[in-house]
Scaffold this motif. Structure first.
Motif, PDB file in Angstrom:
ATOM      1  N   THR A   8      28.504  16.444  12.695  1.00  0.00           N
ATOM      2  CA  THR A   8      28.246  15.316  11.649  1.00  0.00           C
ATOM      3  C   THR A   8      29.589  14.325  11.547  1.00  0.00           C
ATOM      4  O   THR A   8      30.690  14.977  11.498  1.00  0.00           O
ATOM      5  CB  THR A   8      27.986  16.058  10.236  1.00  0.00           C
ATOM      6  OG1 THR A   8      27.947  14.931   9.369  1.00  0.00           O
ATOM      7  CG2 THR A   8      28.968  17.091  10.067  1.00  0.00           C
ATOM      8  N   ASP A   9      29.433  13.229  11.050  1.00  0.00           N
ATOM      9  CA  ASP A   9      30.606  12.464  10.897  1.00  0.00           C
ATOM     10  C   ASP A   9      30.878  12.436   9.235  1.00  0.00           C
ATOM     11  O   ASP A   9      31.731  12.344   8.766  1.00  0.00           O
ATOM     12  CB  ASP A   9      30.168  10.974  10.924  1.00  0.00           C
ATOM     13  CG  ASP A   9      28.840  10.351  10.446  1.00  0.00           C
ATOM     14  OD1 ASP A   9      27.757  11.131  10.480  1.00  0.00           O
ATOM     15  OD2 ASP A   9      28.961   9.181   9.908  1.00  0.00           O
ATOM     16  N   TRP A  10      29.871  13.203   8.477  1.00  0.00           N
ATOM     17  CA  TRP A  10      30.111  13.551   7.001  1.00  0.00           C
ATOM     18  C   TRP A  10      30.791  12.166   6.367  1.00  0.00           C
ATOM     19  O   TRP A  10      32.095  12.516   6.003  1.00  0.00           O
ATOM     20  CB  TRP A  10      30.815  14.798   6.937  1.00  0.00           C
ATOM     21  CG  TRP A  10      30.985  15.491   5.587  1.00  0.00           C
ATOM     22  CD1 TRP A  10      32.072  15.578   4.857  1.00  0.00           C
ATOM     23  CD2 TRP A  10      29.862  15.843   4.863  1.00  0.00           C
ATOM     24  NE1 TRP A  10      31.520  16.069   3.399  1.00  0.00           N
ATOM     25  CE2 TRP A  10      30.272  16.252   3.565  1.00  0.00           C
ATOM     26  CE3 TRP A  10      28.377  16.193   5.025  1.00  0.00           C
ATOM     27  CZ2 TRP A  10      29.504  16.902   2.713  1.00  0.00           C
ATOM     28  CZ3 TRP A  10      27.528  16.589   4.134  1.00  0.00           C
ATOM     29  CH2 TRP A  10      28.376  17.149   2.776  1.00  0.00           C
ATOM     30  N   SER A  14      25.238   8.929   2.852  1.00  0.00           N
ATOM     31  CA  SER A  14      24.770  10.220   2.180  1.00  0.00           C
ATOM     32  C   SER A  14      23.647  11.034   3.011  1.00  0.00           C
ATOM     33  O   SER A  14      23.294  12.038   2.480  1.00  0.00           O
ATOM     34  CB  SER A  14      24.413   9.847   0.712  1.00  0.00           C
ATOM     35  OG  SER A  14      23.327   8.849   0.333  1.00  0.00           O
ATOM     36  N   ASP A  15      23.063  10.155   4.042  1.00  0.00           N
ATOM     37  CA  ASP A  15      21.946  11.014   4.688  1.00  0.00           C
ATOM     38  C   ASP A  15      22.726  12.039   5.689  1.00  0.00           C
ATOM     39  O   ASP A  15      21.767  13.235   5.800  1.00  0.00           O
ATOM     40  CB  ASP A  15      21.014   9.958   5.671  1.00  0.00           C
ATOM     41  CG  ASP A  15      22.077   9.554   6.813  1.00  0.00           C
ATOM     42  OD1 ASP A  15      23.257   9.243   6.780  1.00  0.00           O
ATOM     43  OD2 ASP A  15      21.263   9.154   7.855  1.00  0.00           O
ATOM     44  N   ASP A  16      23.736  12.158   5.926  1.00  0.00           N
ATOM     45  CA  ASP A  16      24.379  13.637   6.252  1.00  0.00           C
ATOM     46  C   ASP A  16      24.271  14.635   5.422  1.00  0.00           C
ATOM     47  O   ASP A  16      23.878  15.750   5.812  1.00  0.00           O
ATOM     48  CB  ASP A  16      25.900  13.638   6.721  1.00  0.00           C
ATOM     49  CG  ASP A  16      26.059  12.627   7.810  1.00  0.00           C
ATOM     50  OD1 ASP A  16      25.912  11.315   7.680  1.00  0.00           O
ATOM     51  OD2 ASP A  16      26.260  13.178   9.149  1.00  0.00           O
ATOM     52  N   ALA A  17      24.548  14.519   3.922  1.00  0.00           N
ATOM     53  CA  ALA A  17      24.313  15.558   2.912  1.00  0.00           C
ATOM     54  C   ALA A  17      22.962  16.015   2.927  1.00  0.00           C
ATOM     55  O   ALA A  17      22.721  17.075   2.728  1.00  0.00           O
ATOM     56  CB  ALA A  17      24.897  15.031   1.581  1.00  0.00           C
ATOM     57  N   GLU A 118      23.574  16.663  16.643  1.00  0.00           N
ATOM     58  CA  GLU A 118      24.514  15.623  16.367  1.00  0.00           C
ATOM     59  C   GLU A 118      24.087  14.712  15.696  1.00  0.00           C
ATOM     60  O   GLU A 118      23.275  13.861  15.958  1.00  0.00           O
ATOM     61  CB  GLU A 118      25.093  15.211  17.819  1.00  0.00           C
ATOM     62  CG  GLU A 118      26.420  14.471  17.582  1.00  0.00           C
ATOM     63  CD  GLU A 118      27.319  14.910  16.798  1.00  0.00           C
ATOM     64  OE1 GLU A 118      28.208  15.750  17.218  1.00  0.00           O
ATOM     65  OE2 GLU A 118      27.809  14.268  15.681  1.00  0.00           O
ATOM     66  N   ILE A 119      24.775  14.533  14.396  1.00  0.00           N
ATOM     67  CA  ILE A 119      24.377  13.344  13.577  1.00  0.00           C
ATOM     68  C   ILE A 119      25.498  12.546  13.065  1.00  0.00           C
ATOM     69  O   ILE A 119      25.662  11.839  12.127  1.00  0.00           O
ATOM     70  CB  ILE A 119      23.617  13.975  12.080  1.00  0.00           C
ATOM     71  CG1 ILE A 119      24.483  14.960  11.417  1.00  0.00           C
ATOM     72  CG2 ILE A 119      22.073  14.427  12.529  1.00  0.00           C
ATOM     73  CD1 ILE A 119      23.771  15.187  10.199  1.00  0.00           C
ATOM     74  N   GLY A 120      26.353  12.342  14.010  1.00  0.00           N
ATOM     75  CA  GLY A 120      27.617  11.413  13.897  1.00  0.00           C
ATOM     76  C   GLY A 120      27.967  11.002  14.983  1.00  0.00           C
ATOM     77  O   GLY A 120      27.480  10.458  15.946  1.00  0.00           O
ATOM     78  N   PHE A 121      29.282  10.914  15.342  1.00  0.00           N
ATOM     79  CA  PHE A 121      30.092  10.299  16.568  1.00  0.00           C
ATOM     80  C   PHE A 121      30.134  11.433  17.479  1.00  0.00           C
ATOM     81  O   PHE A 121      29.858  12.719  17.208  1.00  0.00           O
ATOM     82  CB  PHE A 121      31.328   9.787  16.063  1.00  0.00           C
ATOM     83  CG  PHE A 121      31.273   8.784  14.879  1.00  0.00           C
ATOM     84  CD1 PHE A 121      30.629   7.609  15.120  1.00  0.00           C
ATOM     85  CD2 PHE A 121      31.847   8.828  13.724  1.00  0.00           C
ATOM     86  CE1 PHE A 121      30.480   6.419  14.145  1.00  0.00           C
ATOM     87  CE2 PHE A 121      31.651   7.922  12.546  1.00  0.00           C
ATOM     88  CZ  PHE A 121      30.821   6.955  12.951  1.00  0.00           C
ATOM     89  N   TRP A 229      17.731   8.769   8.566  1.00  0.00           N
ATOM     90  CA  TRP A 229      18.340   8.950   9.884  1.00  0.00           C
ATOM     91  C   TRP A 229      18.377  10.578  10.252  1.00  0.00           C
ATOM     92  O   TRP A 229      17.714  11.226  11.089  1.00  0.00           O
ATOM     93  CB  TRP A 229      19.360   8.114  10.532  1.00  0.00           C
ATOM     94  CG  TRP A 229      19.083   6.476  10.499  1.00  0.00           C
ATOM     95  CD1 TRP A 229      18.327   5.779  11.157  1.00  0.00           C
ATOM     96  CD2 TRP A 229      19.459   5.763   9.220  1.00  0.00           C
ATOM     97  NE1 TRP A 229      18.274   4.601  10.675  1.00  0.00           N
ATOM     98  CE2 TRP A 229      18.830   4.672   9.449  1.00  0.00           C
ATOM     99  CE3 TRP A 229      20.229   6.097   8.064  1.00  0.00           C
ATOM    100  CZ2 TRP A 229      18.985   3.473   8.566  1.00  0.00           C
ATOM    101  CZ3 TRP A 229      20.502   4.964   7.331  1.00  0.00           C
ATOM    102  CH2 TRP A 229      19.934   3.698   7.329  1.00  0.00           C
ATOM    103  N   ASP A 230      19.541  11.052   9.677  1.00  0.00           N
ATOM    104  CA  ASP A 230      19.941  12.222   9.703  1.00  0.00           C
ATOM    105  C   ASP A 230      18.971  13.346   9.442  1.00  0.00           C
ATOM    106  O   ASP A 230      18.740  14.161  10.194  1.00  0.00           O
ATOM    107  CB  ASP A 230      21.212  12.596   9.149  1.00  0.00           C
ATOM    108  CG  ASP A 230      22.464  11.644   9.903  1.00  0.00           C
ATOM    109  OD1 ASP A 230      22.090  10.963  11.051  1.00  0.00           O
ATOM    110  OD2 ASP A 230      23.630  11.790   9.333  1.00  0.00           O
ATOM    111  N   PRO A 231      18.390  13.214   8.468  1.00  0.00           N
ATOM    112  CA  PRO A 231      17.478  14.323   7.825  1.00  0.00           C
ATOM    113  C   PRO A 231      16.043  14.333   8.783  1.00  0.00           C
ATOM    114  O   PRO A 231      15.597  15.553   9.165  1.00  0.00           O
ATOM    115  CB  PRO A 231      17.005  14.131   6.384  1.00  0.00           C
ATOM    116  CG  PRO A 231      17.912  12.824   6.128  1.00  0.00           C
ATOM    117  CD  PRO A 231      18.902  12.408   6.928  1.00  0.00           C
TER     118      PRO A 231
HETATM  119 CA   LIG Z   1      25.719  10.967   9.966  1.00  0.00          CA
END
Ligand SMILES: [Ca+2]
Length: 293
Positions: A8-10, A14-17, A118-121, A229-231
Motif C-alpha cells: 500500500t502507498d498508505w 483514505s481509500d487505502d484505510a 498491491e494498492i499503491g506504487f 479504488w483500493d477497497p
Molecule cells: Ca492506494
C-alpha cells in the motif's frame, strides 16, 4: 486459509484505510491470513499510522516493511498524524523492515502459495523481482515469486483508454520506472482494477463517528464517503474470483511506458494479465463494501 501480502502507498488518500479495514475484518473473521504489509510511499508518520490503525482494529503482529527511499511523493496527511498520536506512539519508520527483505523473507518461508495485493506504487515488488540471492534465500526474487506467489491483485492503470494515465503507475519517475519493471518481469498472473472502476463508487459514508476509520475519512475531507479504488480491489481479491466479484475480464499483456507512465494493453487469449470491467451498477459494489466495514 488463503494467505495474502498487502502493498500500500498508505499516502494522502483514505481509500487505502478502507481497504485495510476490509482485510482486518477478514483476518478477525478467520477468512484470510495477512502475512505482512509493505508501505511504498514514505512519509513522516507512515509506519506509526499504519501500525496504529492495525492496533485499533485489533490485528496485532502483522510485520510491516517500508521503502524508506520513497520519500519524494510529498504530502502531510492529517489522518496519519492523528493515528500515530492516538494508537502508534513511539513508533518510527525505521521500526519497519526494508520492504524487499520483508517480502523475500515471507516468500522464502512460505510452505504454500501466497497472493499479493498491491494498492499503491510498485518499487517494492519491482525491486523484489530484480533482487539477487542474499542471507535470506539463495533464490532470486524472480524464482521466489515464480515458486511462491499464485497471483497478483493490483489497483493501477486506466484501462478505458489506450495510453491511459493513472496515479499508481504515473505519479513520478520512481513509480513509472517501477511500474514498467513490474509489468515486464512479473512471472505470475496479474489482475488489474483500473482508475475507471472506482470512480463513482462511494464507500465509508455510514461509519460510527467513534470509529477511527471515520476520523481518517473525516481528516481527508470525505466523511460522507470516498471513491473506492483500493477497497474494490481488496474485495475482489478476498472473493478470489473476478466474475463472482461482479466483473468481466479482458485478457492480454499490459505494459507501462517508463518515461510517461502511460499504460497500454495488447489483447490475447494466452496473456498473463487481465483487467476488469464492471458488470453491475456502482451501488452493487458500494453496498457490499459498506456492509463489511
Ligand atoms: Ca492506494
Amino acid at each position: 486459509m488463503r494467505k495474502f501480502i498487502l502493498g500500500t502507498d498508505w499516502w494522502d488518500d483514505s481509500d487505502d484505510a478502507v481497504a485495510v479495514r476490509l482485510l482486518t475484518r477478514a483476518v478477525r473473521n478467520g477468512k484470510a491470513q495477512l502475512l505482512g504489509i509493505g508501505i511504498n510511499a514514505c512519509m513522516e508518520h507512515s509506519v506509526a499510522a499504519l501500525r496504529g490503525f492495525l492496533n485499533a482494529d485489533n490485528v496485532f503482529d502483522v510485520p510491516l516493511g517500508i521503502d524508506l527511499a520513497a520519500n519524494d511523493f510529498g504530502g502531510h496527511p492529517a489522518y496519519q498524524k492523528r493515528l500515530a498520536e492516538n494508537f502508534g506512539k513511539g513508533i518510527n519508520n525505521t521500526d519497519a523492515e526494508d520492504g524487499v527483505r520483508l517480502y523475500r523473507r515471507l516468500l522464502a518461508s512460505a510452505d504454500e502459495k501466497i497472493e499479493i495485493i498491491e494498492i499503491g506504487f510498485f518499487q517494492i515488488v519491482a525491486n523484489l523481482l530484480e533482487s539477487k540471492a542474499d542471507d535470506i534465500s539463495e533464490k532470486t526474487g524472480l524464482q521466489l515469486v515464480s515458486e511462491k506467489v499464485s497471483k497478483f491483485w493490483v489497483m493501477a492503470g486506466k484501462w478505458s483508454e489506450d495510453g491511459g494515465l493513472e496515479n499508481n503507475f504515473a505519479r513520478n519517475d520512481r513509480s513509472r520506472i517501477a511500474a514498467d519493471t513490474f509489468c515486464r518481469l512479473c512471472p505470475v498472473p496479474i489482475t488489474f482494477l483500473g482508475f475507471e472502476i472506482g470512480c463513482g463508487v462511494t464507500t465509508g459514508g455510514h461509519l460510527e463517528h467513534s470509529d477511527h476509520l471515520y476520523d481518517v475519512l473525516s481528516d481527508n475531507g470525505v466523511s460522507g464517503g470516498g471513491y473506492s479504488w483500493d477497497p474494490m480491489l481488496v474485495l475482489m481479491a478476498l472473493t478470489g474470483d473476478e466474475e463472482k466479484a461482479g466483473y468481466e475480464t479482458v485478457t492480454g499483456t499490459a505494459s507501462v511506458d517508463p518515461k510517461s507512465g502511460r499504460n497500454y494493453f495488447v489483447r490475447s487469449d494466452d496473456g498473463n494479465h487481465r483487467f476488469v470491467i464492471k458488470k453491475h451498477e456502482n451501488c452493487f459494489y458500494a453496498e457490499q463494501i459498506d456492509r463489511l466495514l
